[in-house]
Scaffold this active site. Structure first.
Site, PDB file in Angstrom:
ATOM      1  N   SER A 143     -28.402  23.092  10.554  1.00 48.98           N
ATOM      2  CA  SER A 143     -29.184  21.965  11.073  1.00 48.98           C
ATOM      3  C   SER A 143     -28.657  21.605  12.457  1.00 48.98           C
ATOM      4  O   SER A 143     -27.489  21.881  12.775  1.00 48.98           O
ATOM      5  CB  SER A 143     -29.032  20.748  10.158  1.00 48.98           C
ATOM      6  N   TYR A 157     -23.811  15.532   4.322  1.00 54.26           N
ATOM      7  CA  TYR A 157     -24.808  16.504   4.778  1.00 54.26           C
ATOM      8  C   TYR A 157     -24.387  17.123   6.109  1.00 54.26           C
ATOM      9  O   TYR A 157     -24.375  18.352   6.264  1.00 54.26           O
ATOM     10  CB  TYR A 157     -26.167  15.808   4.920  1.00 54.26           C
TER      11      TYR A 157
HETATM   12  P1  NAD Z   1     -37.311  20.668   0.885  1.00 57.54           P
HETATM   13  O1  NAD Z   1     -36.674  19.593   0.092  1.00 57.54           O
HETATM   14  O2  NAD Z   1     -38.759  20.606   1.203  1.00 57.54           O
HETATM   15  O3  NAD Z   1     -37.001  22.091   0.217  1.00 57.54           O
HETATM   16  C1  NAD Z   1     -35.734  22.393  -0.332  1.00 57.54           C
HETATM   17  C2  NAD Z   1     -35.945  23.221  -1.577  1.00 57.54           C
HETATM   18  O4  NAD Z   1     -34.655  23.576  -2.092  1.00 57.54           O
HETATM   19  C3  NAD Z   1     -36.689  22.496  -2.705  1.00 57.54           C
HETATM   20  O5  NAD Z   1     -37.752  23.288  -3.195  1.00 57.54           O
HETATM   21  C4  NAD Z   1     -35.621  22.282  -3.764  1.00 57.54           C
HETATM   22  O6  NAD Z   1     -36.127  22.285  -5.087  1.00 57.54           O
HETATM   23  C5  NAD Z   1     -34.698  23.466  -3.498  1.00 57.54           C
HETATM   24  N1  NAD Z   1     -33.352  23.267  -4.036  1.00 57.54           N
HETATM   25  C6  NAD Z   1     -32.633  22.112  -4.037  1.00 57.54           C
HETATM   26  N2  NAD Z   1     -31.472  22.323  -4.663  1.00 57.54           N
HETATM   27  C7  NAD Z   1     -31.443  23.614  -5.059  1.00 57.54           C
HETATM   28  C8  NAD Z   1     -30.509  24.420  -5.758  1.00 57.54           C
HETATM   29  N3  NAD Z   1     -29.348  23.903  -6.190  1.00 57.54           N
HETATM   30  N4  NAD Z   1     -30.799  25.712  -5.985  1.00 57.54           N
HETATM   31  C9  NAD Z   1     -31.996  26.237  -5.568  1.00 57.54           C
HETATM   32  N5  NAD Z   1     -32.918  25.532  -4.909  1.00 57.54           N
HETATM   33  C10 NAD Z   1     -32.645  24.224  -4.662  1.00 57.54           C
HETATM   34  O7  NAD Z   1     -36.455  20.727   2.238  1.00 57.54           O
HETATM   35  P2  NAD Z   1     -36.659  21.495   3.627  1.00 57.54           P
HETATM   36  O8  NAD Z   1     -36.820  20.482   4.668  1.00 57.54           O
HETATM   37  O9  NAD Z   1     -37.598  22.612   3.524  1.00 57.54           O
HETATM   38  O10 NAD Z   1     -35.169  22.051   3.780  1.00 57.54           O
HETATM   39  C11 NAD Z   1     -34.814  23.413   3.720  1.00 57.54           C
HETATM   40  C12 NAD Z   1     -33.487  23.565   4.435  1.00 57.54           C
HETATM   41  O11 NAD Z   1     -33.620  23.107   5.782  1.00 57.54           O
HETATM   42  C13 NAD Z   1     -32.334  22.766   3.835  1.00 57.54           C
HETATM   43  O12 NAD Z   1     -31.154  23.528   3.866  1.00 57.54           O
HETATM   44  C14 NAD Z   1     -32.227  21.583   4.768  1.00 57.54           C
HETATM   45  O13 NAD Z   1     -30.949  21.016   4.763  1.00 57.54           O
HETATM   46  C15 NAD Z   1     -32.564  22.223   6.086  1.00 57.54           C
HETATM   47  N6  NAD Z   1     -32.990  21.330   7.161  1.00 57.54           N
HETATM   48  C16 NAD Z   1     -34.036  20.493   6.993  1.00 57.54           C
HETATM   49  C17 NAD Z   1     -34.387  19.640   8.035  1.00 57.54           C
HETATM   50  C18 NAD Z   1     -35.525  18.661   7.893  1.00 57.54           C
HETATM   51  O14 NAD Z   1     -35.687  17.819   8.758  1.00 57.54           O
HETATM   52  N7  NAD Z   1     -36.325  18.735   6.834  1.00 57.54           N
HETATM   53  C19 NAD Z   1     -33.698  19.668   9.243  1.00 57.54           C
HETATM   54  C20 NAD Z   1     -32.639  20.538   9.382  1.00 57.54           C
HETATM   55  C21 NAD Z   1     -32.291  21.367   8.328  1.00 57.54           C
END
Ligand code: NAD
Length: 257
Positions: A143, A157
């Site tokens: 991130s 986080y």
């Molecule tokens: P999201 O919540 O839409 O998707 C995350 C998915 O991971 C979900 O389907 C959830 O069920 C699954 N998950 C959670 N715990 C799990 C586990 N223990 N084992 C397997 N699957 C699991 O989130 P997103 O925004 O698509 O995030 C994806 C990645 O991007 C994450 O690593 C998040 O930290 C990172 N990220 C997101 C953002 C943002 O603004 N959304 C910004 C920077 C980084």
């Protein structure tokens, strides 16, 4: 097609970035293993991928558990014959994550179990599979907060993403001569459930938006396109990168209004 003959495993593939990436990957010819803990959304994602004409399978795995991580890789190889793209993308942002004083140990431990141990376990079991395939691309979702820190305190986080970033760099160096590339994808703030659940008031959202030169949250599909580049041979000389896709958030101290 940019991913013809490739087999990709995407953790957190049932939602947000993972789901959008799965769709783009099948459109570009990859076979996709969708991994998640949300079985209903995972199966729904796979149904959507098949409607797009893709070959896809869902595997339930909690990435923080070694047996699950080992099994997801086993299923990928058993179903599609090999694994060439490993997208360690699953992650959580806990609603009670705060500053050092207010973040409880169980929140810290759960965040690290999924966000950091999950990436390590994905690599522990995924790298031998990539070796068997003759090489491949690993993309770990970190991130922008790994570089900047967050405007709204989320210490566990942010720290976990710092670990993902440094882990990715070391892995890149270790495996560079094995035809295995490892890059850290660093999204800026996105309009996905993960962030909107955390930025749950207008004040919190505005506090984040003021730092983004583009003045908007990103879309999951915009990160998926970056994942496609890192997964494909177009990025053949890119490894150990801090791949920021952040609407300019890291180039500006503050937004000119
Ligand atoms: P999201 O919540 O839409 O998707 C995350 C998915 O991971 C979900 O389907 C959830 O069920 C699954 N998950 C959670 N715990 C799990 C586990 N223990 N084992 C397997 N699957 C699991 O989130 P997103 O925004 O698509 O995030 C994806 C990645 O991007 C994450 O690593 C998040 O930290 C990172 N990220 C997101 C953002 C943002 O603004 N959304 C910004 C920077 C980084």
């Amino acid at each position: 097609m940019r991913l013809a003959e490739q087999v990709a495993l995407i953790t957190g593939g049932a939602s947000g970035i993972g789901r959008e990436t799965a769709k783009i990957f099948v459109r570009e010819g990859a076979k996709v293993v969708v991994v998640d803990v949300n079985d209903a959304a995972g199966e729904e994602t796979v149904a959507e991928l098949r409607e797009l004409g893709g070959k896809a399978v869902y595997v339930h795995a909690d990435v923080s558990k070694a047996a699950d991580a080992e099994n997801m890789v086993r299923v990928a190889e058993a179903t599609f014959g090999k694994l060439t793209i490993l997208f360690n993308n699953a992650g959580i942002s806990h609603i009670d994550d705060d500053d050092a004083v207010h973040t409880e140990e169980d929140v810290w431990d759960l965040t690290f179990a999924i966000n950091v141990r999950g990436v390590y376990l994905g690599c522990k079991y995924g790298i031998p599979a990539l070796r068997r395939a003759g090489g491949g691309s690993i993309i770990n979702t970190a991130s922008f907060v790994a570089i900047l820190g967050a405007a709204t305190p989320q210490l566990a986080y942010t720290s976990s993403k710092g670990a993902v970033l440094s882990m990715s760099k070391e892995l890149a160096a270790i495996h560079a001569r094995e035809n295995i590339r490892v890059n850290a994808l660093c999204p800026g703030p996105l309009k996905t459930e993960l962030l909107m659940k955390f930025l749950n008031t207008e004040e919190r959202r505005q506090r984040r938006l003021v730092h983004i030169p583009m003045g908007r949250f990103g879309e999951a599909a915009e990160i998926a396109n970056a994942a496609l580049f890192l997964a494909s041979s177009e990025s053949s000389f890119v490894t150990g990168a801090t791949f920021l896709v952040d609407g300019g958030i890291t180039c500006a101290y503050t937004t000119p209004l």
